[in-house]
Design an enzyme around this catalytic site. Sequence first.
Site, PDB file in Angstrom:
ATOM      1  N   GLU A 122      28.310  29.595  45.286  1.00  0.00           N
ATOM      2  CA  GLU A 122      28.104  28.700  44.627  1.00  0.00           C
ATOM      3  C   GLU A 122      28.593  27.312  45.106  1.00  0.00           C
ATOM      4  OE1 GLU A 122      25.384  28.065  42.585  1.00  0.00           O
ATOM      5  OE2 GLU A 122      25.983  30.360  42.148  1.00  0.00           O
ATOM      6  N   GLY A 123      28.327  27.097  46.702  1.00  0.00           N
ATOM      7  CA  GLY A 123      29.192  25.958  47.186  1.00  0.00           C
ATOM      8  C   GLY A 123      30.458  26.226  47.488  1.00  0.00           C
TER       9      GLY A 123
END
Lengths: 595, 249
Positions: free
Chosen positions: A441-442
Site C-alpha cells: 500500500e505504498g
Amino acid sequence: MVSYTAPLDDIRFLLYDLLDYEGQVAGLPGCEEASRELVDAVLEEGAKFCENELLPLNRSGDEEGCAFENGVVRTPKGFKELYEAFCEAGWNGLSLNPDYGGQGLPKTLQFVMTELICSSNISFGMYPGLTHGACNALELHGSDDQKQTFLPNMIHGRWSGTMCLTEPHCGTDLGLIRTKAEPVGEGKYKITGTKIFISAGEHDMSENIVHLVLAKLPDAPEGSKGISLFIVPKFLVKEDGSPGARNGVACGSIEHKMGIKASSTCVMNFDEAEGYLVGEPHSGMAKMFTMMNVARLDVGIQGLGLAETAYQSAAAYAKERLQGRSLAGPQQPDRPADPIIVHPDVRKNLLTMRALNEGARALALWVAIAVDVAEKHPDDARRQEADDLVALMTPIIKSFFTDAGFEVTNIGMQVFGGHGYIREHGMEQLVRDARIAQIYEGANGIQALDLVGRKLGQNMGRLLRRFFHPVQDYIEEGMTKPELAEFVAPLAKSLSRLQQATLWIGQQGLKDPEEAGAAATDYLNLFAYTALAYLWCRMAEASLANLEGDRAEFHEAKLATARFFFQRLLPKSSGHFSAIMAGKAPLMEMKEAAF
Amino acid sequence: MKVLVPIKRVIDANVKVRVKADNTGVETANVKMAMNPFCEIAVEEAVRLKEAGTASEVIVVSAGAAQAQETLRTGLAMGADRGILIQCDSDPEPLAVAKLLKAVVEKEGPELVILGKQAVDNDNNQTGQMLAALLGWPQGTFISKVEKTDGSFAITREVDGGLEKLEIKAPAVVTTDLRLNEPRYASLPNIMKAKKKPIDTMTPADLGVDVSPRLTVVSVTEPPARKAGVKVASVAELVDKLRNEAKVI
C-alpha cells in the site's frame, strides 16, 4: 497461544471521554441511529466474534497457509466457514451503503472493528478488507448499473473484491503498466495482462471475485495519465444477477511469504477477460486513489492491531514468568523467583509498547472521526477542514503505525525471550505478519515522500494548518493550567521543532528537491511523535479530571503511561530533528560505485 | 405459542471475580457484565422454536438494575420480539424473582417458560423450580432437548449417569443445560433492529410483589488458597496419610 481481549475500555474512553463521539459523529446526517448505546452493543458483539472465532484460527492459519493446485487456491481449514459466519453476521457491510444492503454505520466504528480484526487474525481480515476497498471505489465511481450488479453481493460478502494494480515490472510507478484493454463494443473491453501480489485474488470462500483492474486503452496517453479502471469478474454475471460462465482471468500461482500466510497473494493472468470501464477513460489513477487512501489508513491500523496483541501477550507473560530476583531485593520471597515484570528494562519494553499503542489508537480515532465529518457534515467548510486533516494524516498513520507495529511486535517477542522466537507462543508470527504492512500500500518511504512532496505544499500549506492551528490553540490554553505543565511543555517544544523543520524543508526543498527527499522519513516520524504528544496530552488531561471517579485505576494507568511517553519516548523525536537538519549531504556524498 | 424467557445480567464469565474489601459481596463496579450463559442458551432455544414456526412470540424478561436493559437488548438482538424490565433497587433473591415471574406469566399467558438452569454468579439453581411450584406447572430441569407435541413437551433431561426422556404437559417450565444448543452471535442488522424493539419497564410494586430480602449475607470471602501437594515415597505412606491425616479411608 497469544492473549487477546478487545481493549473496549480504552476505546470507550477515547470515543466518549476524549473525542466526543456523540457530539461529533452521532449527530451527523445518516448517523442518527449510531447512538452510544448502539455503538456499545455493536462493539461488544464484534469483540466477542473476533476473540472467539477469528483468534482461534490465527495460528492454525499461519501453520497451514494457503495451498495452490490446478489454478485453485484453498484457504486454511476453517476459514471458509468463518468467512460465511462473518458475512452472515453482517460485519462485511458495517459502514457500507444501506441502499445496497450495508449497515451504514459510521466509519469510526469501522476503524475500531478493523483494529479488532487485525489483532485477532490479520490474514483473515485481508479478504473482507480488500472487498471493502473495492466496494468504496465502486460506490463512488461506478455507474448505477454497475452498482446494482455488483454492490449488493459484495457488501454482503457473497462476492469478494480485489484491487489489481501491481505488475511484474512496476509497483510504485504505475504509469509503467502494460495490461491492455481493447474495446469490443457495448461498453465491454477485453483485458489482457499479468498482475502480481494480488491479495485475495483467488480463494475458495466467495462464489465470485470482482477484480478492479488498472489497464491502458489503445489510445492511452503515456504514464499515469493513461490509466483506466475496469471491473473484471471471475465469473461473468448472468441476466438474473447470478454468476455464470468463467471469465478469462485465472490465478497462475501464489507467493510463499514471510507472514500473513493465510492470505492468498496471487499472480493473476488476464487473457482477453471481459471487463467494464469504471467512469471516464484514462481516469483510473485518481479512482484507484480513493481506494488506496482508505486502504492506507487500514494498513496503518493493521500495525496497531498486531501491536496490541503483542502488548497484551507480553504483559501477561511478564507477570507470570518467574526468573531471577528484583534488583531491589526479592519481591515474592515465597516463590522460587520473581516475575520478570519487576525489572526496569522489562517495564521499559512493556511501556514502550503500551504508549505507542494507546497513542496510535487515539490518533487513529481522532482521524476516524474526521473521516466521518469529511463525508457527512452538512457544512462545506467543516467537511473540507476534516478532509484536509485526513489527507495530511494518512501517510503518517500508514507509515508510523506500521513501523511501530513491527517495533512493538518485535519487543513483544523480546519479552518472551527464547519462547518468543519459537513458534509455539505465536509471538514470532506477530512479527512476521506485521512486517508486510511497512511495505505494501505504498512503501513507508513513499508515504514520507507523499507527506513532504504532496501534502506539505498543498493549497499553500492549508493541510498543515489543520493540524498546527488546533494544536497551537490547545497549547495556549494548556499553558494556563499548571497541572498540565509536565505534558504541555514538551508538546510545545515538539511542535515548535516540527514547525522549524517544516520551514526548513519548505525553503530547502524549493531550491533542491533532494533535500526534501533526504528529510522525508525523519520528518514524518517527527510529525508522528508530535501528533502522538498532542493526543497523549489530551488523554492525560481527561484522566486527571477523572482520578476521583470510579474508574480511578484506569486513569492512573493512563497517566503513568502518559508520563512515560513524554519522559522516555518523545525525546526520540530529537534524533529525527537533528537528522533532518543535517541535510542531504551525508546521504548523497558517497559515490554510487562505492556501495 | 408464546414463549417467555427470563434472563439475568451477571458478571461476564471471563472476568476474574474479586471480593469487595469489606467482605460484603463481590466487586461489581466497573466490571464487565453480560447475559448469564445458561440464559443465552434459553434465548437461543426460544428463537429456534420461533424460527421453526412452533413459537409465535418470544418475550425476554429480566429483574434487576436499570442496566439489565442492555442484557434485554442482547436478547432482542438474538431474535426475541420484545422485552420486559422489572426494575429492582437491589438484586432480588430467587424466590422474589420467581414471584415476579409468576405475575408476568399470569399477565402474558405463555405456554412455555425457558430459563437457564442457574446463573453463574450465585449458582443458586432455584428460580425455575420455584416458579414452576408457584404456578403449579410441570417442570423439566437441565434439559438438553425440547420438542412441542400435542398439548405437551417431549424433553430430554441430563441426569447423573445418562439421559432421562419425559413428556410434560403444557404449559410448562423448563431449564436449560449446556448441551441444549450453541447460542448464536447477534448479527449486525439484528443488533440495529433490537434498538427499535419495545421494552416495557415496570416495578415489583406494579406486579404486587414484595421483593425485600429474606436472607442476610454474613460475609463473602475468597476460597482459601490451594496448598502445594506432597510426593509420597510409597503406597504404604499414601494409605497411611489418607487414613490418618486426611481421614478419608
